[in-house]
Design an enzyme around this catalytic site. Structure first.
Site, PDB file in Angstrom:
ATOM      1  N   PHE A 182       8.137  11.916  32.299  1.00 19.76           N
ATOM      2  CA  PHE A 182       7.071  11.145  32.924  1.00 19.76           C
ATOM      3  C   PHE A 182       5.820  11.073  32.073  1.00 19.76           C
ATOM      4  O   PHE A 182       4.857  10.431  32.451  1.00 19.76           O
ATOM      5  CB  PHE A 182       6.711  11.746  34.289  1.00 19.76           C
ATOM      6  CG  PHE A 182       7.752  11.452  35.328  1.00 19.76           C
ATOM      7  CD1 PHE A 182       8.546  10.324  35.257  1.00 19.76           C
ATOM      8  CD2 PHE A 182       7.940  12.333  36.387  1.00 19.76           C
ATOM      9  CE1 PHE A 182       9.492  10.056  36.216  1.00 19.76           C
ATOM     10  CE2 PHE A 182       8.887  12.060  37.351  1.00 19.76           C
ATOM     11  CZ  PHE A 182       9.670  10.925  37.266  1.00 19.76           C
ATOM     12  N   GLY A 183       5.779  11.752  30.941  1.00 20.82           N
ATOM     13  CA  GLY A 183       4.584  11.685  30.124  1.00 20.82           C
ATOM     14  C   GLY A 183       4.388  12.940  29.299  1.00 20.82           C
ATOM     15  O   GLY A 183       5.300  13.740  29.109  1.00 20.82           O
ATOM     16  N   ASP A 296      13.348  18.699  42.616  1.00 22.01           N
ATOM     17  CA  ASP A 296      13.530  18.816  41.167  1.00 22.01           C
ATOM     18  C   ASP A 296      13.212  20.235  40.693  1.00 22.01           C
ATOM     19  O   ASP A 296      12.498  20.435  39.711  1.00 22.01           O
ATOM     20  CB  ASP A 296      12.659  17.809  40.431  1.00 22.01           C
ATOM     21  CG  ASP A 296      13.139  17.583  38.994  1.00 22.01           C
ATOM     22  OD1 ASP A 296      14.324  17.841  38.716  1.00 22.01           O
ATOM     23  OD2 ASP A 296      12.323  17.154  38.158  1.00 22.01           O
TER      24      ASP A 296
END
Length: 497
Positions: A182-183, A296
């Site tokens: 995600f980054g 997650d």
């Protein structure tokens, strides 16, 4: 005095109303007391009939009373020791049927009646308005919690972009801690010398605005020693940035899976980390104001503070449940292969038992020092779960323990963790323990654990290179020995361009 009143009423002029009132001071036991009388006839009676009617009802008046009246269809009489009629309305005397007012006159008596009527009505209206306001506020709060998120409700957590840019030295590579699906994550130092971890989401990442708002609102509301603390966020220049407390010891996978660093985590610390993770998940499931499914859980999402205490992080995929809700279904399956429960990976069904499955995989990884997704076939077992089950079934559970720990460990704790891990990865969610049970079993050596059944093997297809067929694309994260990084494949749904 009543007879005089009757005579006066009967002898009223023709056409006038047939009534009369009198007031005299009467001597009662050497004490003078005012006495008020009334006599009244219906207009159809002539004087003689009126007089006869009044004297008949006067004869029936009780004696020894401080007031009395007698009603007849054609006439009535009354006497009281207080002025029960309106002196100014003598020309229009009061009706003979109303109930007698209390002593003190109409003016003084009316206020208690008005207060007694008006106050309850006003109180009822105010109570109704308050109830409507509370119901509306409760409905709005429920909507904000379960449907949409209003970033402006936590404006106090907002950082300006210039502050974060200065703290990270303009996001320099020297401050880069890791890069995930995600980054990127950078270390920063604020002007007050506080160390922070800055998660800068990539514009093309799978985590969109909803996931970003989700993570901000969730983590801002969560307060637990086993959860990473959100310090703030930034929404400027089309950037989406999260600011967390800094974990100096990086993430759990940095120690558990690196052969050169595995020895830095002895068994005592590993057991405390397992307990801390369990308490954090229990808080998410049952003890926080919201019921939250993380979806997650994995070693790279467990950060370690300066004292090696675990901090669960990365809530971008978390889902909020209602108080009475126990499970949900989604067509957008997100998470990491190797940690996802079978019912979630194959059917999109998730619940608190989905997190329990991920926790079970995590426990087996901590005990063995081997990553489930990178497990090499051993003794015919194709993944870590099947290998742990084979050793358990053959009575050789301790062989799963990481060799670097075999000089100093608690045999009972290791076997308990392996058995608990296998219970958490059972194929049927009903066979998996709740996190409340897990915490109890980890803290009580007298509690008896159930015997696990053969667990679900969801990664058997990995040997031929196939992944579960869900129409998904993998969002491969770059590997590295840094916090927030991992070598697992976090998956998101494939959308058409």
């Amino acid at each position: 005095m009543m007879n005089d009143t009757a005579n006066q009423a009967a002898n009223t002029p023709e056409g006038a109303k047939k009534f009369a009132t009198r007031e005299e001071d009467v001597n009662f036991s050497s004490t003078f007391q005012a006495l008020y009388t009334l006599g009244q006839c219906t207009p159809d009676l002539i004087s003689m009939d009126c007089n006869r009617c009044l004297r008949m009802v006067i004869s029936t008046l009780p004696t020894g009373w401080q007031g009395a009246r007698v009603l007849n269809p054609s006439c009535n009489v009354r006497y009281e020791i207080y002025e029960f009629y309106n002196q100014t309305g003598v020309a229009s005397p009061p009706s003979p049927t109303p109930s007698p007012p209390a002593p003190g006159g109409n003016g003084r008596r009316s206020w208690p009646i008005i207060v007694a009527i008006v106050v309850p009505i006003a109180a009822s209206i105010l109570l109704l308005l308050l109830m409507c306001w509370l119901l509306k506020r409760r409905a709005k709060k429920k909507y904000d919690t379960n449907v949409g998120y209003d970033i402006t409700t936590i404006d106090s957590l907002q950082y300006d972009y210039a502050t974060i840019e200065a703290a990270t030295d303009k996001f320099s590579d020297a401050n880069k801690l890791g890069e995930g699906g995600f980054g990127e994550v950078y270390k920063g130092i604020l002007s007050n010398q506080q160390e922070i971890a800055v998660k800068k989401l990539s514009r093309g990442s799978g985590q969109g605005d909803e996931e970003f708002k989700n993570e901000v609102v969730l983590v801002a509301k969560l307060q637990h020693r086993s959860l990473v603390r959100l310090l703030g966020f930034c929404l400027e220049r089309e950037e989406r940035i999260l600011v967390y407390e800094y974990a100096p010891n990086k993430s759990l996978d940095y120690f558990v899976f690196d052969p050169a660093k595995q020895g830095q985590l002895d068994w005592l610390r590993r057991y405390k980390i397992i307990e801390g993770i369990a308490r954090g998940i229990l808080y998410l499931h049952e003890d926080s104001r919201l019921r939250i499914i993380h979806r997650d859980l994995k070693a790279s999402n467990i950060l370690l503070d300066g004292d090696m205490n675990p901090k669960i992080s990365d809530f971008g995929m978390a889902r909020i449940f209602g108080v009475d809700q126990t499970q949900g279904t989604t067509r957008r399956v997100v998470g990491t292969y190797g940690y996802m429960s079978p019912e979630y990976a194959m059917q999109g069904q998730f619940s608190v038992k989905s997190d329990a499955y991920s926790f079970g995989v995590l426990v087996l990884e901590i005990v063995s020092g081997q990553r489930n997704s990178d497990f090499y076939e051993t003794e015919g077992a194709q993944d870590l779960i099947s290998y742990a089950w084979k050793l358990w079934k053959d009575g050789r559970s301790l062989e799963l323990l990481n060799p670097v720990l075999r000089d100093n460990y608690s045999r009972n704790e290791v076997i308990r963790c392996i058995q608990l891990g296998l219970l958490c990865v059972q194929e049927d969610p009903a066979d998996r323990p709740t996190m409340a049970t897990v915490v109890l079993l980890l803290n009580s050596y007298s509690a008896t654990l159930q015997v696990p059944k053969q667990p679900a093997f969801v990664l058997q297809s990995r040997t031929d290179g196939r992944m579960p067929d869900k129409g998904l694309e993998s969002d491969q994260s770059t590997s590295g020995s840094m916090p927030w990084s991992n070598s697992e494949a976090s998956i998101t749904e494939l959308y058409p361009r």
